[in-house]
Design an enzyme around this catalytic site. Structure first.
Site, PDB file in Angstrom:
ATOM      1  N   ASN A   1       6.419 -71.188  39.670  1.00 24.34           N
ATOM      2  CA  ASN A   1       6.339 -72.013  38.434  1.00 24.34           C
ATOM      3  C   ASN A   1       7.434 -72.605  37.907  1.00 24.34           C
ATOM      4  O   ASN A   1       7.373 -73.171  37.077  1.00 24.34           O
ATOM      5  CB  ASN A   1       5.844 -70.909  37.300  1.00 24.34           C
ATOM      6  CG  ASN A   1       6.755 -69.865  36.990  1.00 24.34           C
ATOM      7  OD1 ASN A   1       7.537 -69.388  38.054  1.00 24.34           O
ATOM      8  ND2 ASN A   1       6.605 -69.372  35.895  1.00 24.34           N
TER       9      ASN A   1
ATOM     10  N   GLY B   1      25.290 -43.185   1.444  1.00 19.00           N
ATOM     11  CA  GLY B   1      25.783 -42.139   2.488  1.00 19.00           C
ATOM     12  C   GLY B   1      26.457 -42.870   3.749  1.00 19.00           C
ATOM     13  O   GLY B   1      25.895 -43.451   4.401  1.00 19.00           O
TER      14      GLY B   1
ATOM     15  N   ALA C   1      -4.490 -68.197  54.634  1.00 19.86           N
ATOM     16  CA  ALA C   1      -3.020 -67.163  54.426  1.00 19.86           C
ATOM     17  C   ALA C   1      -1.913 -67.957  55.012  1.00 19.86           C
ATOM     18  O   ALA C   1      -1.689 -68.783  55.764  1.00 19.86           O
ATOM     19  CB  ALA C   1      -3.455 -65.818  55.132  1.00 19.86           C
TER      20      ALA C   1
ATOM     21  N   ARG D   1      28.780 -37.670  10.231  1.00 28.88           N
ATOM     22  CA  ARG D   1      28.291 -36.498  11.158  1.00 28.88           C
ATOM     23  C   ARG D   1      27.358 -37.145  12.259  1.00 28.88           C
ATOM     24  O   ARG D   1      27.071 -36.742  13.330  1.00 28.88           O
ATOM     25  CB  ARG D   1      27.401 -35.420  10.594  1.00 28.88           C
ATOM     26  CG  ARG D   1      28.680 -34.421  10.039  1.00 28.88           C
ATOM     27  CD  ARG D   1      27.960 -33.168   9.744  1.00 28.88           C
ATOM     28  NE  ARG D   1      27.572 -33.403   8.092  1.00 28.88           N
ATOM     29  CZ  ARG D   1      26.542 -32.562   7.495  1.00 28.88           C
ATOM     30  NH1 ARG D   1      26.075 -31.752   8.348  1.00 28.88           N
ATOM     31  NH2 ARG D   1      26.226 -32.948   6.309  1.00 28.88           N
TER      32      ARG D   1
ATOM     33  N   ARG E   1       0.272 -74.683  57.723  1.00 26.20           N
ATOM     34  CA  ARG E   1       0.888 -73.682  58.805  1.00 26.20           C
ATOM     35  C   ARG E   1       1.237 -74.312  59.963  1.00 26.20           C
ATOM     36  O   ARG E   1       0.764 -75.258  60.273  1.00 26.20           O
ATOM     37  CB  ARG E   1      -0.294 -72.795  59.096  1.00 26.20           C
ATOM     38  CG  ARG E   1      -0.363 -71.471  58.473  1.00 26.20           C
ATOM     39  CD  ARG E   1      -1.525 -70.579  59.191  1.00 26.20           C
ATOM     40  NE  ARG E   1      -2.166 -69.894  58.218  1.00 26.20           N
ATOM     41  CZ  ARG E   1      -3.486 -69.544  58.603  1.00 26.20           C
ATOM     42  NH1 ARG E   1      -4.075 -69.556  59.779  1.00 26.20           N
ATOM     43  NH2 ARG E   1      -4.138 -68.639  57.584  1.00 26.20           N
TER      44      ARG E   1
HETATM   45  C1  UD1 Z   1      22.004 -33.141  -2.429  1.00 25.88           C
HETATM   46  C2  UD1 Z   1      21.701 -32.403  -3.780  1.00 25.88           C
HETATM   47  C3  UD1 Z   1      21.360 -30.800  -3.643  1.00 25.88           C
HETATM   48  C4  UD1 Z   1      20.002 -30.680  -2.570  1.00 25.88           C
HETATM   49  C5  UD1 Z   1      20.437 -31.751  -1.409  1.00 25.88           C
HETATM   50  C6  UD1 Z   1      18.972 -32.025  -0.847  1.00 25.88           C
HETATM   51  C7  UD1 Z   1      23.181 -33.559  -5.684  1.00 25.88           C
HETATM   52  C8  UD1 Z   1      24.202 -33.326  -6.224  1.00 25.88           C
HETATM   53  N1  UD1 Z   1      22.817 -32.395  -4.647  1.00 25.88           N
HETATM   54  O1  UD1 Z   1      23.250 -32.683  -2.126  1.00 25.88           O
HETATM   55  O2  UD1 Z   1      20.991 -30.418  -4.856  1.00 25.88           O
HETATM   56  O3  UD1 Z   1      19.838 -29.625  -2.421  1.00 25.88           O
HETATM   57  O4  UD1 Z   1      20.793 -33.138  -1.731  1.00 25.88           O
HETATM   58  O5  UD1 Z   1      19.582 -32.579   0.525  1.00 25.88           O
HETATM   59  O6  UD1 Z   1      22.452 -34.338  -5.957  1.00 25.88           O
HETATM   60  N2  UD1 Z   1      24.441 -40.456  -2.056  1.00 25.88           N
HETATM   61  C9  UD1 Z   1      24.577 -41.968  -2.283  1.00 25.88           C
HETATM   62  N3  UD1 Z   1      25.992 -42.066  -3.007  1.00 25.88           N
HETATM   63  C10 UD1 Z   1      26.503 -41.143  -3.450  1.00 25.88           C
HETATM   64  C11 UD1 Z   1      26.193 -39.805  -3.066  1.00 25.88           C
HETATM   65  C12 UD1 Z   1      25.236 -39.735  -2.246  1.00 25.88           C
HETATM   66  O7  UD1 Z   1      23.929 -42.841  -2.308  1.00 25.88           O
HETATM   67  O8  UD1 Z   1      27.655 -41.431  -4.171  1.00 25.88           O
HETATM   68  C13 UD1 Z   1      23.124 -40.536  -0.976  1.00 25.88           C
HETATM   69  C14 UD1 Z   1      23.603 -39.906   0.238  1.00 25.88           C
HETATM   70  O9  UD1 Z   1      23.604 -41.023   1.006  1.00 25.88           O
HETATM   71  C15 UD1 Z   1      22.666 -38.997   0.666  1.00 25.88           C
HETATM   72  C16 UD1 Z   1      21.942 -38.574  -0.602  1.00 25.88           C
HETATM   73  O10 UD1 Z   1      22.499 -39.390  -1.612  1.00 25.88           O
HETATM   74  O11 UD1 Z   1      21.454 -39.681   1.264  1.00 25.88           O
HETATM   75  C17 UD1 Z   1      22.332 -36.945  -0.934  1.00 25.88           C
HETATM   76  O12 UD1 Z   1      23.872 -37.224  -1.122  1.00 25.88           O
HETATM   77  P1  UD1 Z   1      24.786 -35.741  -0.625  1.00 25.88           P
HETATM   78  O13 UD1 Z   1      26.052 -35.981  -1.271  1.00 25.88           O
HETATM   79  O14 UD1 Z   1      24.403 -35.610   0.629  1.00 25.88           O
HETATM   80  O15 UD1 Z   1      24.061 -34.567  -1.652  1.00 25.88           O
HETATM   81  P2  UD1 Z   1      23.755 -33.042  -0.860  1.00 25.88           P
HETATM   82  O16 UD1 Z   1      25.308 -32.500  -0.697  1.00 25.88           O
HETATM   83  O17 UD1 Z   1      23.159 -33.173   0.363  1.00 25.88           O
END
Ligand code: UD1
Ligand code: CA
Length: 453
Positions: free
Chosen positions: A383, A11, A420, A15, A437
């Protein structure tokens, strides 16, 4: 049984408003990804796969000591797609555990309880009950049995009332995981391949979904912005501080201590407010750490008193040593039993012998100081000659008068006394007084200059 862990870390973390990949942001001084990596090691994972995203080279460099398989997910097409980048490489008999690099406080015991529920083509899913489940995938049950997970955006008004939510963490056999992944489409409101769809697929195949829950919901909380990062940091700090309190350490205010690394501390020690510990710190029994100290990568023996506002880095302090207030101990400092370092003293790469004292306003660098030496106020080891560093040796029992400069390389003899205000450039004899001194003189009737009109 073989255990494989897949950590999703692709991800972008928009944010966070950061140029760093999200999982590199730190909790207790350690990148979030490393917390999850360490839990995987504690579980005894046989292989660990980290799915990282575009621009994650920095991440790989920072975590280059991890024993993991790095898997690039070119485009973030959803959690199922992310898992699929790694899962085909995994032995089909292996149990796969899916973890998240931005969910840093998950506990090993929670994961162990989850993994125990995996059998055949059944799935073990970690869920949690939340008072405010908005945004999370809801666990849909029929007669108590899990039948599917509906993402918040795809959920009906009725389904949105469900408080049991998906944490995203699940475990299942690799062979069946891959079989299911190939059937998942992106026919949903976000146009993503949802890992959660695997639940409905397994149920349709007649397999069961077993669930486990963490003891505390913060274990499964993800970090999306810096407010959440700070919240988890505090929770984690409280946990670590509680642990040392239960081991017999008094902490003046558990909310005003920060442990950024690992600390071992003995019974009846006391930690005053606003102290920071970094890296690996080992502290003995009956030690007092005063207010506002910063202690990094140190060993501090029984009975020491580190007085307020001292900064101590990569130093070894033996037993019953007094340090500070306002002392700065730099790397390579080694203070022996019953020695004393007072206020406004800086020490670097120096060995201070048993019972020796340097009580006020001094700099000791690259020196070797024997036992029962007294270093007067304002003593400086010169030093550095502008190009190279040189050593100062002060033998047992020497007395260095106040405001002395010791121009290294130089050796002060055993039981020698330095008057001293001296500038010492040559080695001095044992048992003798050495001083340099100018002779004091008096000019009678001398007039001070007056201001020109
Ligand atoms: C996901 C779950 C949701 C759960 C929530 C808990 C799915 C579809 N949904 O939602 O049911 O309640 O987590 O926090 O799984 N990531 C990747 N590659 C991608 C997409 C995501 O590595 O292509 C990683 C993101 O970096 C993140 C994690 O997977 O750390 C979760 O992905 P995100 O899209 O944020 O899922 P949520 O909408 O939070
Ligand atoms: Ca999403």
């Amino acid at each position: 049984m073989n255990l494989s862990v897949i950590i999703l870390a692709a991800g972008q973390g928009t944010r966070m408003k950061s140029s760093l990949p999200k999982v590199m942001h730190r909790i207790a001084g350690i990148p979030m990804l490393e917390h999850v990596y360490r839990r995987s090691l504690e579980l005894g994972a046989d292989d660990i796969h980290v799915v990282y995203g575009h621009g994650g080279e920095h991440l790989r460099e920072t975590c280059s000591d991890f024993d993991v398989d790095w898997v690039l997910q070119q485009a973030q097409l959803g959690t199922a797609h992310a898992v699929q980048q790694a899962s085909p490489k995994i032995n089909s008999e292996s149990t796969v555990l899916v973890l998240y690099g931005d969910v840093p406080l998950i506990k090993t015991e929670t994961l162990r309880a989850l993994i125990e529920k995996v059998s055949d083509n059944n799935i073990a899913l970690l869920t949690v009950d939340l008072d405010e489940p908005a945004g999370y995938g809801r666990i849909v049950r029929d007669n108590g049995k899990v039948i599917s997970i509906v993402e918040h955006k795809d959920a009906s008004e009725d389904q949105r009332q469900i408080k049991e939510v998906n944490t995203g963490i699940l475990a299942m056999r690799a062979g069946y995981l891959n079989e299911c992944l190939s059937k998942i489409d992106n026919n949903n409101s976000q146009g993503e391949y949802y890992l959660t769809d695997i639940i409905a697929l397994a149920v349709a195949d007649g397999n069961a979904v077993f669930t486990a829950q963490p003891e505390n919901s913060y274990e499964v909380e993800g970090v999306n912005d810096r407010k959440q990062l700070a919240r988890l940091e505090r929770i984690h700090q409280c946990e670590m501080v509680e642990k040392i309190m239960l081991q017999g350490v008094t902490v003046a205010d558990p909310a005003r201590v920060d442990i950024r690394g690992e600390i071992k501390i003995g019974k009846d020690s006391f930690i005053d407010i606003n102290t920071i510990f970094e890296g690996n710190v080992e502290i003995g029994c009956n030690v007092v750490i005063g207010a506002g100290c910063v202690i990094s990568n140190c060993k501090i023996g029984d009975g020491c008193n580190i007085k307020p506002y001292s900064v101590v880095e990569s130093a070894v302090i033996e037993k019953n040593v007094d340090v500070g207030p306002f002392a700065r101990l730099r790397p390579g400092t080694h203070l022996l039993d019953n020695s004393k370092v007072g206020n406004f003293v800086e020490i670097k790469n120096t060995f201070l012998g048993e019972g020796s004292k340097v009580s006020h306003l001094s700099y000791l660098g690259d020196s070797e100081i024997g036992r029962d030496v007294n270093i007067g106020a304002g003593t400086i080891t010169c030093n550095y000659d502008g190009a190279n560093k040189h050593k100062t040796i002060i033998k047992d029992g020497a007395f260095i008068g106040s405001d002395t400069q010791l121009v290294a390389p130089v050796t002060i003899g055993k039981d020698a006394t330095i008057g001293a205000g001296s500038t010492i450039t040559k080695d001095t004899d044992d048992d003798s007084l050495t001083l340099s001194r100018t002779v004091q003189k008096t000019i009678k009737g001398w007039q001070r200059p007056t201001k020109k009109k």
